[in-house]
Design a protein around this motif. Structure first.
Motif, short mmCIF file in Angstrom:
data_model
loop_
_atom_site.label_atom_id
_atom_site.label_comp_id
_atom_site.label_asym_id
_atom_site.label_seq_id
_atom_site.Cartn_x
_atom_site.Cartn_y
_atom_site.Cartn_z
N LEU A 52 0.83 -1.21 0.00
CA LEU A 52 0.00 0.00 0.00
C LEU A 52 0.86 1.27 0.00
N ALA A 53 2.09 1.13 0.49
CA ALA A 53 2.99 2.29 0.55
C ALA A 53 3.33 2.84 -0.82
N PHE A 54 3.21 2.01 -1.86
CA PHE A 54 3.63 2.40 -3.20
C PHE A 54 2.47 2.83 -4.09
N THR A 55 1.34 3.14 -3.45
CA THR A 55 0.20 3.70 -4.17
C THR A 55 0.13 5.20 -3.90
N SER A 56 -0.89 5.84 -4.42
CA SER A 56 -1.02 7.29 -4.28
C SER A 56 -1.27 7.73 -2.84
N VAL A 57 -1.72 6.82 -1.96
CA VAL A 57 -1.98 7.21 -0.57
C VAL A 57 -0.78 6.93 0.32
N GLY A 58 0.25 6.28 -0.24
CA GLY A 58 1.42 5.94 0.55
C GLY A 58 2.51 6.98 0.44
N GLY A 59 3.68 6.62 0.96
CA GLY A 59 4.81 7.53 0.97
C GLY A 59 5.85 7.04 1.96
N PRO A 60 6.93 7.79 2.15
CA PRO A 60 8.00 7.34 3.04
C PRO A 60 7.57 7.18 4.50
N ILE A 61 6.67 8.04 4.96
CA ILE A 61 6.19 7.92 6.34
C ILE A 61 5.44 6.61 6.51
N TYR A 62 4.50 6.38 5.61
CA TYR A 62 3.71 5.15 5.69
C TYR A 62 4.60 3.92 5.54
N LEU A 63 5.53 3.95 4.60
CA LEU A 63 6.40 2.79 4.38
C LEU A 63 7.20 2.46 5.64
N THR A 64 7.74 3.48 6.28
CA THR A 64 8.52 3.25 7.50
C THR A 64 7.66 2.62 8.59
N VAL A 65 6.48 3.19 8.77
CA VAL A 65 5.55 2.66 9.79
C VAL A 65 5.15 1.23 9.46
N ALA A 66 4.83 0.96 8.19
CA ALA A 66 4.37 -0.36 7.79
C ALA A 66 5.45 -1.42 7.97
N VAL A 67 6.68 -1.10 7.60
CA VAL A 67 7.77 -2.07 7.73
C VAL A 67 7.99 -2.44 9.20
N ILE A 68 8.04 -1.44 10.06
CA ILE A 68 8.27 -1.69 11.49
C ILE A 68 7.11 -2.48 12.10
N LEU A 69 5.89 -2.03 11.86
CA LEU A 69 4.73 -2.67 12.45
C LEU A 69 4.57 -4.11 11.99
N ASN A 70 4.79 -4.35 10.71
CA ASN A 70 4.60 -5.72 10.21
C ASN A 70 5.71 -6.65 10.66
N ALA A 71 6.92 -6.14 10.82
CA ALA A 71 7.98 -6.96 11.39
C ALA A 71 7.60 -7.39 12.81
N LEU A 72 7.07 -6.46 13.59
CA LEU A 72 6.64 -6.77 14.96
C LEU A 72 5.44 -7.71 14.97
N PHE A 73 4.54 -7.52 13.99
CA PHE A 73 3.33 -8.34 13.96
C PHE A 73 3.67 -9.79 13.59
N VAL A 74 4.57 -9.96 12.61
CA VAL A 74 5.00 -11.30 12.25
C VAL A 74 5.73 -11.95 13.43
N LYS A 75 6.59 -11.18 14.10
CA LYS A 75 7.31 -11.70 15.27
C LYS A 75 6.32 -12.11 16.36
N GLY A 76 5.29 -11.29 16.58
CA GLY A 76 4.29 -11.63 17.59
C GLY A 76 3.53 -12.90 17.22
N GLY A 77 3.20 -13.06 15.94
CA GLY A 77 2.53 -14.27 15.50
C GLY A 77 3.40 -15.50 15.71
N TRP A 78 4.71 -15.35 15.46
CA TRP A 78 5.66 -16.45 15.71
C TRP A 78 5.72 -16.80 17.19
N ASP A 79 5.70 -15.80 18.06
CA ASP A 79 5.71 -16.05 19.51
C ASP A 79 4.46 -16.82 19.94
N ILE A 80 3.32 -16.49 19.35
CA ILE A 80 2.08 -17.20 19.67
C ILE A 80 2.15 -18.64 19.17
#
Length: 312
Positions: A236-264
């Motif tokens: 979604l970061a590479f569409t017209s509503v995305g950008g560097p702010i969104y990309l940074t947030v998305a990368v960090i959050l999804n890394a944490l979300f995948v890690k959390g899913g692995w912990d579960i």
């Protein structure tokens, strides 16, 4: 649980205004309002601020109407589940008939007024959302299949698409991807909740995945869903509503979300019970922040765009 037994508890006649507000599921409505507003503000073009406010209000009312219809139909199982026993109908403060009347009235009002205030594409999407949540999910999927949350999650994913349509009068890739973000987020969010709700769903006869396939399978599903969710969220970061702010947030959050899913996934029931499902509860709480920050980043990109700072 029969209708008669529920009605016996709902003849007290002491309903307060707050009880009718509770019928609309205000906490869920807050998410509806926020994601709808982001969809509206991120859309290309503009509308008068009053129209924008009124459009979001109508979407919120429509979401609340869905909640009232859900409580009307689910009054029997709400009475059984500990998490829902305090709701207005099972606690005896509002009757099922009143909940039905509130739900139907607000449904019609929100759809018609949104159509008159903005356009009928947005109104049609809102009408379909209410129908999907009240009929497809609540009356059919919820008590029939363990995929209830997977398919039913579409109902909560429509608000940003409706907000977008309120401005543009159409559906675009960006609005579909915002829909997909919430749609793919919903299963791991609710399955994490189901893991520590213990016997509530089983007692109520709701075929949640934890009941039909067991907790280990549910843990696998939580982890598995984090991958397509991460791909869509970052894409979604590479569409017209995305950008560097969104990309940074998305990368960090999804890394944490995948890690959390692995912990579960790595945990077993004895370990989880021993610490009171600490990891599962933390993951559930983080999932709320996850969605809020994604849409918040989209909003930040939209707010900065007029100054040439948002987007690519």
């Amino acid at each position: 649980m029969t209708d008669a037994s529920i009605q016996t508890r709902t003849d007290s006649g002491d309903a307060q205004f707050g009880d009718y507000v509770a019928l609309l599921k205000p906490r869920v409505m807050s998410l509806v309002v926020f994601t709808a507003a982001v969809g509206l503000l991120a859309a290309p073009g503009s509308v008068h601020p009053f129209i924008a406010f009124f459009a979001v209000l109508c979407i919120a009312i429509g979401g609340g109407a869905s909640g009232a219809l859900n409580m009307w139909y689910d009054a029997d199982i709400d009475l059984i589940m500990k998490r829902t026993q305090g709701r207005p109908i099972p606690s005896g403060r509002v009757t099922r008939e009143e909940a039905l009347a509130v739900g139907l009235t607000l449904s019609g009002f929100s759809v018609v007024m949104l159509g008159l205030a903005s356009n009928w594409v947005a109104a049609g999407l809102l009408a379909f959302t209410i129908f999907f949540y009240a009929v497809i999910y609540t009356m059919w999927l919820k008590r029939w299949t363990p995929q209830n949350i997977v398919i039913g999650g579409a109902a909560g994913a429509f608000p940003p698409m409706i907000g977008w349509a309120a401005v543009t009068g159409d559906i675009a890739l960006e609005s579909v991807l915002m829909f997909g973000l919430t749609f793919l987020w919903t299963p791991p969010h609710f399955w994490a909740l189901a893991l520590f709700m213990k016997s509530d769903y089983k007692d109520a006869g709701v075929p949640m995945l934890t009941v039909t396939h067991g907790r280990k399978t549910t843990r696998r599903h939580v982890f598995a869903y984090t991958f397509p969710l991460a791909v869509l969220a970052i894409g979604l970061a590479f569409t017209s509503v995305g950008g560097p702010i969104y990309l940074t947030v998305a990368v960090i959050l999804n890394a944490l979300f995948v890690k959390g899913g692995w912990d579960i996934l790595r945990r077993d029931e004895p370990t989880s019970e021993a610490d009171g499902y600490k990891v599962e509860k933390r993951y559930f709480a983080f999932s709320l922040l996850y969605l809020f920050l994604h849409f918040g980043a989209i909003l930040a990109e939209a707010a900065l765009r007029p100054w040439g700072l948002g987007g690519w």
